[in-house]
Motif scaffolding. Sequence first.
Motif, PDB file in Angstrom:
ATOM      1  N   LEU A  74       0.843  -1.200   0.000  1.00  0.00           N
ATOM      2  CA  LEU A  74       0.000   0.000   0.000  1.00  0.00           C
ATOM      3  C   LEU A  74       0.880   1.252   0.000  1.00  0.00           C
ATOM      4  N   LEU A  75       1.910   1.224   0.852  1.00  0.00           N
ATOM      5  CA  LEU A  75       2.815   2.364   0.945  1.00  0.00           C
ATOM      6  C   LEU A  75       3.509   2.607  -0.396  1.00  0.00           C
ATOM      7  N   LEU A  76       4.032   1.533  -0.999  1.00  0.00           N
ATOM      8  CA  LEU A  76       4.725   1.683  -2.284  1.00  0.00           C
ATOM      9  C   LEU A  76       3.790   2.232  -3.352  1.00  0.00           C
ATOM     10  N   GLY A  77       2.568   1.720  -3.367  1.00  0.00           N
ATOM     11  CA  GLY A  77       1.592   2.161  -4.358  1.00  0.00           C
ATOM     12  C   GLY A  77       1.314   3.657  -4.245  1.00  0.00           C
ATOM     13  N   LEU A  78       1.113   4.126  -3.004  1.00  0.00           N
ATOM     14  CA  LEU A  78       0.809   5.543  -2.795  1.00  0.00           C
ATOM     15  C   LEU A  78       2.040   6.404  -3.051  1.00  0.00           C
ATOM     16  N   TRP A  79       3.198   5.868  -2.672  1.00  0.00           N
ATOM     17  CA  TRP A  79       4.449   6.622  -2.819  1.00  0.00           C
ATOM     18  C   TRP A  79       4.783   6.801  -4.291  1.00  0.00           C
ATOM     19  N   GLN A  80       4.518   5.763  -5.083  1.00  0.00           N
ATOM     20  CA  GLN A  80       4.829   5.759  -6.509  1.00  0.00           C
ATOM     21  C   GLN A  80       4.188   6.958  -7.227  1.00  0.00           C
ATOM     22  N   ALA A  81       3.054   7.420  -6.704  1.00  0.00           N
ATOM     23  CA  ALA A  81       2.303   8.486  -7.374  1.00  0.00           C
ATOM     24  C   ALA A  81       3.093   9.783  -7.461  1.00  0.00           C
ATOM     25  N   ASP A  82       3.779  10.172  -6.383  1.00  0.00           N
ATOM     26  CA  ASP A  82       4.507  11.443  -6.458  1.00  0.00           C
ATOM     27  C   ASP A  82       5.920  11.371  -5.884  1.00  0.00           C
ATOM     28  N   ARG A  83       6.352  10.185  -5.474  1.00  0.00           N
ATOM     29  CA  ARG A  83       7.744   9.943  -5.082  1.00  0.00           C
ATOM     30  C   ARG A  83       8.350  11.040  -4.207  1.00  0.00           C
ATOM     31  N   LYS A  84       7.842  11.143  -3.006  1.00  0.00           N
ATOM     32  CA  LYS A  84       8.454  12.054  -2.038  1.00  0.00           C
ATOM     33  C   LYS A  84       9.702  11.368  -1.486  1.00  0.00           C
ATOM     34  N   ALA A  85      10.591  12.162  -0.906  1.00  0.00           N
ATOM     35  CA  ALA A  85      11.750  11.572  -0.228  1.00  0.00           C
ATOM     36  C   ALA A  85      11.256  10.856   1.028  1.00  0.00           C
ATOM     37  N   VAL A  86      11.804   9.663   1.290  1.00  0.00           N
ATOM     38  CA  VAL A  86      11.379   8.887   2.451  1.00  0.00           C
ATOM     39  C   VAL A  86      12.591   8.459   3.258  1.00  0.00           C
ATOM     40  N   LEU A  87      12.498   8.604   4.575  1.00  0.00           N
ATOM     41  CA  LEU A  87      13.482   7.981   5.458  1.00  0.00           C
ATOM     42  C   LEU A  87      12.709   6.979   6.302  1.00  0.00           C
ATOM     43  N   PHE A  88      13.009   5.702   6.074  1.00  0.00           N
ATOM     44  CA  PHE A  88      12.224   4.609   6.652  1.00  0.00           C
ATOM     45  C   PHE A  88      13.114   3.809   7.597  1.00  0.00           C
ATOM     46  N   VAL A  89      12.824   3.877   8.890  1.00  0.00           N
ATOM     47  CA  VAL A  89      13.635   3.162   9.878  1.00  0.00           C
ATOM     48  C   VAL A  89      13.008   1.803  10.142  1.00  0.00           C
ATOM     49  N   THR A  90      13.828   0.757  10.103  1.00  0.00           N
ATOM     50  CA  THR A  90      13.309  -0.581  10.388  1.00  0.00           C
ATOM     51  C   THR A  90      14.443  -1.458  10.882  1.00  0.00           C
ATOM     52  N   LEU A 148      11.412  -2.313  -0.061  1.00  0.00           N
ATOM     53  CA  LEU A 148      10.781  -1.010  -0.241  1.00  0.00           C
ATOM     54  C   LEU A 148      11.730   0.041  -0.819  1.00  0.00           C
ATOM     55  N   ALA A 149      13.022   0.000  -0.418  1.00  0.00           N
ATOM     56  CA  ALA A 149      13.863   1.188  -0.583  1.00  0.00           C
ATOM     57  C   ALA A 149      14.691   1.212  -1.862  1.00  0.00           C
ATOM     58  N   ASP A 150      15.204   2.433  -2.167  1.00  0.00           N
ATOM     59  CA  ASP A 150      16.196   2.619  -3.230  1.00  0.00           C
ATOM     60  C   ASP A 150      17.594   2.443  -2.675  1.00  0.00           C
ATOM     61  N   ARG A 151      17.719   2.691  -1.355  1.00  0.00           N
ATOM     62  CA  ARG A 151      19.021   2.681  -0.733  1.00  0.00           C
ATOM     63  C   ARG A 151      18.846   2.139   0.672  1.00  0.00           C
ATOM     64  N   VAL A 152      19.722   1.211   1.051  1.00  0.00           N
ATOM     65  CA  VAL A 152      19.654   0.687   2.413  1.00  0.00           C
ATOM     66  C   VAL A 152      20.921   1.111   3.142  1.00  0.00           C
ATOM     67  N   VAL A 153      20.723   1.822   4.254  1.00  0.00           N
ATOM     68  CA  VAL A 153      21.853   2.309   5.044  1.00  0.00           C
ATOM     69  C   VAL A 153      21.897   1.493   6.331  1.00  0.00           C
TER      70      VAL A 153
END
Lengths: 263, 286
Positions: free
Chosen positions: B196-212, B221-226
């Motif tokens: 769901l998150l990817l689907g909604l994000w795909q629409a306008d591609r905001k910058a995301v910092l996702f902690v997990t 999910l990510a483009d980059r894994v730190v």
Amino acid sequence: MKRNGERRLGLGLTAWRLGVLALVLGGWHVLTATGVLQPFFFSKPLDVALRVVRDVQLPRFWSDLGITLTETALAFVIGSVLGILCGFALARHPFASAVCDPYLKAFNAMPRVVLAPIFALWLGLGIWSKVALGVTLVFFIVFFNVYQGVREVSPTILANARMLGMKERELFRHVYLPSALSWMFSSLHTSVGFALVGAVVGEYLGSAAGLGYRIHQAESVFDVTGVFAGMVVLAIVVLIIDALVGWVEERLLVWRPQAATTA
Amino acid sequence: MTTLERARGIPTSLVGQSEQTVALLHDVAITYHLADGSFYEAVAPTTLAIAEGEFVALVGPTGCGKSTLLNVVAGLVAPSSGTCLIHGDRLSGINGQAGYLFQAEALMPWKTALANVAVGLEVQGLPRDEATERARSWLGKVGLGAFLQRYPHQLSGGQRKRVGLAQVLARDPRMLLMDEPFGPLDAQTRAIMGDLLLGLWQADRKAVLFVTHDLEEAIALADRVVIMSAGPNASIIGDFPIDLARPRDAHEVRLQPAFVETHRAIWQVLKEEVLKGYAQANEAKA
């Protein structure tokens, strides 16, 4: 929870409740009719019932009831408003709260009955001395609950609200106030009850009207039947008010999970 | 501008990036004063940049300070040293351009799902009708169109997260900050929420910092894994680009060979840190 339980037990519960009442009244009747208990000191259940029926036909009774209820309502409203204001002020200002803490504790620990003669002296024998007594009782319940409600807002909800762009004013309106009110509402039964206690005790100790005055009058002429009749009326009034409060509470706290309600 | 930035101790090389850099943590360190007067350095000086439209996952063992770094970007925590730049400006106070999805329950329990979403829009200055209308449409987008009038306690954990997601996205923030948002959910619900998150994000591609702490979720999910090391003195020890095609299915993607390969490479690095974390925890206990 309890409500659901009551519903499930249904008729059985009602039957048991009536059974207990019948047992007490029956025992009372038998003991006084056989002379084991002196009717002069203990009256008779039937006499008490007849007195209640006679009383409710008197216009004076209704004006007394009206005065007691007015005092109760005024004490509840004034005490609640003061409690909410002070609760908010002190919860948001920890230093002021630390300064006031010992005085609030000392005042709350004081038996409020001792204040009744002072209030009568200051405010006269009319309704306001009774209202003042009720206010001192209601204030602390509301105050402590609002104080707790403001302090116990979940830090995550607060952080989320701030991330949503809320400033002090909006935080107050959308976060602190609802939280504080929910704590206050969950103590409605207690605070309304205490407002009534303040009114009746005040009337009992010195007044010319009200339910407490009726009980006092009966007592001073050794009219035990009159005292019991006054107590029965008081009990009925409390049950009705409690049912009303429960009804209001159910509507105000719809958002609460069932397990958390005090009903 | 350049002189000013230099005066603040920020290298000019980083300032130039600020056009396409949404958020920049520069030498940010977190130190706690302990009750006994000593210091505990939770996070060593760390630099991390997030570009426009980039989905960055920050992964590390439990207690490594990754959520604290996220809170620095949100403006909820002030760094002990270093700076946080948002679109080139030094952040002080709450980061008004960010939407934050919390791990713990963050909805106002006394408001319905609809009111919870609408209130964030009213705060932005939208008239009530418009706010309600937009909240309704966003709750529809997260699949809660039939649950508008429910209170949070009447919703499941997954549904509450959906309300949270709608609450954040409805305000159209320039960046999204997520702190293990799907952590408390069961595995199936997590996969669905990721999609769901990817689907909604795909629409306008905001910058995301996702902690997990879930590496699989991060890669999916990510483009980059730190990758962050275990604390104390936690720091960034790995930065991996994820070359998986978009749009992705957050669940299906886990079956691709490229996913497995990436996972293996990153896990090598992460595993050591996890073991180190356990060792430290055991030492502390002993």
